[in-house]
Design an enzyme around this catalytic site. Structure first.
Site, short mmCIF file in Angstrom:
data_model
loop_
_atom_site.label_atom_id
_atom_site.label_comp_id
_atom_site.label_asym_id
_atom_site.label_seq_id
_atom_site.Cartn_x
_atom_site.Cartn_y
_atom_site.Cartn_z
N TYR A 119 0.70 -1.24 0.20
CA TYR A 119 0.04 0.11 0.06
C TYR A 119 0.85 1.34 0.05
O TYR A 119 0.22 2.50 0.21
CB TYR A 119 -0.91 -0.07 1.07
N CYS A 179 14.44 -11.42 -2.08
CA CYS A 179 15.05 -11.43 -3.17
C CYS A 179 13.88 -10.62 -4.22
O CYS A 179 13.30 -11.39 -4.90
CB CYS A 179 15.37 -12.63 -3.72
#
Ligand code: LLP
Length: 394
Positions: A298, A323
């Site tokens: 968000y 990653c």
């Protein structure tokens, strides 16, 4: 105390303060409503059994959206008659479980749910209370990704699609409730009030046709300080609510999640590395979006405290070790100078923190600790490496 905990538990861990949860509950329970009102905690905000158990002791009900949440709500002590089941995609398993538990209300969001609930209830010799979640087409003026009350979205049904006369003829169900929920993290009380007014007016229309609705479920969404510096103005909200419900005899339900738990929790993390990348100083912590997803999802930044005594400041990006290039907890944030081995606290992560965590990159989910004025105790142990393989068959 925090040093002791870091020594004892290692990082990362979520640290809850039970007293803060209690204060939030008391604040809501002490509001001066002039109508019959009950709060149902939205379990999705934080489904830890210890937290649910504390909340149920304060005369709260629960709001659940899956068989798993229903199971946890029951296990933590909520009475079935104090549980509401919402959600736009209930499975047959969810519905059968909720029906056989005879909970307070199953709020449907698809008209097809009605036939299934009716038929299954009759086959078990039961009658099930249902509600209908109305999509009022009202904007919550919150983040787009957590807005749920607008037409064109997947939530609720529009009032004109509902054939109330046929619903009344079904013997396996009893229509008790109209519900709505226009989104989360709402700070503009006028939008909430507008949506409540819409629901009241629909229930009033039905009453004129001889269809009596017992309960109006106004959902949750109470905004706390998060992506903006604003929170919901409860005084105005309470005043307006009393006004719009004056002379009405509906029972009212609210389903707050975030408000109850957001401020109660800190995520304690260790700085693994600090490095320079171009003109950026990057701090890599042992927390990532697996432990706190909201910044990546968000674009919000949690308040951050650095547990060192540095008087000099620098601007950092705070990242995790996943990653993925979206794995940041904060960007361009000014903090006391940070070095490898320092500890960092991410604040206000009690709502949608642990509940949205995952084991992505096969990271064990963290320990959770609950403290109060006198003591602290573990309320969820850290996943072991074996836990990561549980249920997998080689
Ligand atoms: N009732 C219903 C039907 C809901 O869908 C929700 C939240 C609530 C109550 C509780 O809303 P609250 O009082 O907590 O705002 N993951 C997002 C929030 C998603 C909210 C989903 N529904 C976030 O982290 O901001």
């Amino acid at each position: 105390m925090i040093d002791k905990m870091i020594n004892e538990f290692n990082t990362p861990f979520y640290l809850y303060n039970e007293n803060i949860i209690q204060e939030k509950i008391q604040f809501l329970n002490n509001l001066n409503f002039k109508f019959d009102c009950k709060f149902h905690f939205a379990v999705k905000a934080n489904p830890n059994l210890a937290i649910l158990n504390r909340i149920h002791l304060h005369n709260f009900g629960a709001e659940v959206v899956s068989a798993g949440e229903l199971f946890k709500a029951l296990k933590s002590g909520f009475d079935p008659t104090n549980i509401i089941f919402d959600g736009p995609g209930k499975t047959e398993f969810d519905l059968k479980y909720a029906i056989t538990q005879q909970i307070r209300s199953i709020n449907i969001e698809n008209l097809d749910e009605i036939d299934f609930i009716n038929e299954y209830s009759l086959s078990k010799g039961l009658q099930t209370n249902i509600g209908i979640r109305i999509n009022p087409n009202i904007d919550g003026y919150t983040l787009d990704k957590i807005t749920t009350g607008k037409t064109g979205g997947k939530f609720g049904v529009s009032f004109d699609q509902i054939d109330f006369d046929s619903i009344l003829n079904f013997k396996g169900i009893k229509l008790t409730t109209l519900s709505e929920h226009i989104g989360s993290q709402i700070t503009d009380h006028n939008q909430l009030i507008k949506s409540y007014q819409e629901l009241i007016s629909l229930a009033d229309q039905l009453l004129k046709k001889g269809i009596s609705i017992e309960t109006l479920d106004f959902g949750g969404g109470f905004g706390v300080i998060d992506h903006s510096d604003q929170e919901l103005n409860f005084q105005e909200w309470e005043k307006d609510l009393n006004k719009i419900l004056e002379g009405k005899s509906y029972k009212v339900i609210f389903e707050p999640g975030r408000y109850i738990v957001a401020d109660s929790c800190e995520l304690i993390s260790k700085v693994l590395y600090v490095k320079q990348s171009g003109n950026k100083k990057i701090v890599i912590t042992d927390c990532s979006f697996s432990e706190y997803l909201r910044p990546a999802l968000y674009d919000i930044t949690p308040p951050i405290e650095v547990l060192n005594k540095s008087k000099d400041f620098d601007v950092y990006d705070i990242a995790g070790g996943i990653c993925e290039s979206t794995d940041y907890l904060a960007k361009d944030i000014k903090l006391p100078q940070i070095k490898k081995g320092d500890y960092i606290k991410f604040l206000n992560v009690g709502a949608y923190g642990s509940s949205m965590s995952s084991t992505y990159n096969s990271r064990p989910r963290p320990l959770e600790v609950m403290m109060n004025k006198e003591e602290y105790r573990v309320i969820r142990s850290r996943d072991t490496l074996e836990d990561l393989c549980k249920n997998e068959i080689m």
